[in-house]
Design an enzyme around this catalytic site. Structure first.
Site, PDB file in Angstrom:
ATOM      1  N   THR A 111       0.826  -1.206   0.000  1.00  0.00           N
ATOM      2  CA  THR A 111       0.000   0.000   0.000  1.00  0.00           C
ATOM      3  C   THR A 111       0.860   1.256   0.000  1.00  0.00           C
ATOM      4  OG1 THR A 111      -1.708  -1.215   1.227  1.00  0.00           O
ATOM      5  CG2 THR A 111      -1.868   1.185   1.219  1.00  0.00           C
TER       6      THR A 111
ATOM      7  N   TYR B 190       3.713 -12.473   5.215  1.00  0.00           N
ATOM      8  CA  TYR B 190       2.731 -11.834   4.343  1.00  0.00           C
ATOM      9  C   TYR B 190       2.495 -12.737   3.143  1.00  0.00           C
ATOM     10  CZ  TYR B 190       0.705  -8.053   1.423  1.00  0.00           C
ATOM     11  OH  TYR B 190      -0.102  -7.269   0.636  1.00  0.00           O
TER      12      TYR B 190
ATOM     13  N   LYS C 221      -0.059 -11.806   7.813  1.00  0.00           N
ATOM     14  CA  LYS C 221      -1.004 -11.015   7.023  1.00  0.00           C
ATOM     15  C   LYS C 221      -1.459 -11.904   5.889  1.00  0.00           C
ATOM     16  CE  LYS C 221      -1.566  -6.996   4.045  1.00  0.00           C
ATOM     17  NZ  LYS C 221      -0.982  -5.749   3.495  1.00  0.00           N
TER      18      LYS C 221
END
Length: 247
Positions: free
Chosen positions: A114, A202, A230
């Site tokens: 992000t 992740y 995540k």
């Protein structure tokens, strides 16, 4: 896009389930610069990715991180603010961080997908880490995205994040090369062995081309420095088998 939530419960591995939200209008993407920034930090409510966190019992009942315990609640993956000409906007980043602190956000994830970390220079990453530590260090947990395609490069980036005061590192699976499950275990174990900083795995197969299996995740969770996950698979059925294996 919707909210994905999974509760792991007693599982030793903390689950960080991220819901993808649209970036705020005042955050200019480096890949598509927005000419007109907004004037109020309330736009930060959607400036990132919300995470629902279920923590696992560790020392004293908390999953232990380098500087702060891994919190229950909301961790936000921040977009990196940019000016209309493409420079990192540190002043707006500071305003955004102060807004999240005032609103009760439990932690922030910087320099992740992000945050467009792959488009930032080393100097820009250092600026982002330094400003984040100055604004919220010791008050909110700071996770820094450090994952790359290279094991050694990831170790170097994770060591740098520790020097800049990170509480944990968010490490994505190596992208493009499609490692085997054994390769993923070797990669993450080498990183966790090399750096005295808690690691959050992740898994985002839609972006990387490799899916870290439940079995691999559970195996890695036994490493004392691997403290969370995540999960961006979109598969909400994974929590149950993880609970069954972890107990």
């Amino acid at each position: 896009s919707g909210t994905a939530r999974q509760i792991v419960g007693e599982c030793r591995l903390s689950m960080l389930m991220f819901a993808h939200l649209a970036s705020a209008a005042f955050i200019a993407s480096r890949s598509a610069l927005l000419p007109t920034p907004a004037t109020h930090p309330s736009a930060a409510a959607t400036a990132g990715t919300r995470a629902c966190v279920a923590t696992a019992p560790r020392r004293g009942g908390e999953a232990v991180m380098a500087g702060m315990p891994l919190p229950a609640g909301s961790l936000v993956a921040l977009a990196t603010p940019m000016t209309s000409t493409g420079e990192v906007d540190i002043a707006t980043l500071r305003e955004l961080l102060r807004w999240h602190k005032a609103e009760g956000t439990n932690g922030v994830v910087i320099l992740g997908t992000t945050g467009e970390a792959s488009t930032l220079t080393s100097a820009e990453k250092e600026e982002v880490m330094a400003a984040t530590r100055e604004e919220v260090g010791g008050e909110m947990a700071i996770l820094v995205g450090t994952g790359t395609i290279s094991t050694e490069a990831t170790i170097a980036a994770t060591k740098q994040a520790k020097l800049f005061g990170a509480d944990a590192a968010l490490v994505v699976t190596p992208y493009y090369v499609k490692p085997s499950q054994a390769g993923l275990v070797a990669h993450f174990t080498r990183i966790a062995d090399a750096v005295e900083l808690p690691i959050v795995l992740y898994n985002v197969p839609g972006r990387t081309g490799v899916d870290m299996s439940v079995e691999t995740t559970v195996s890695l969770s036994r490493h004392p420095r691997i403290c969370g996950l995540k999960d961006a698979t979109g598969d909400n059925t994974r929590a149950a088998p993880m609970r069954a294996v972890c107990g």
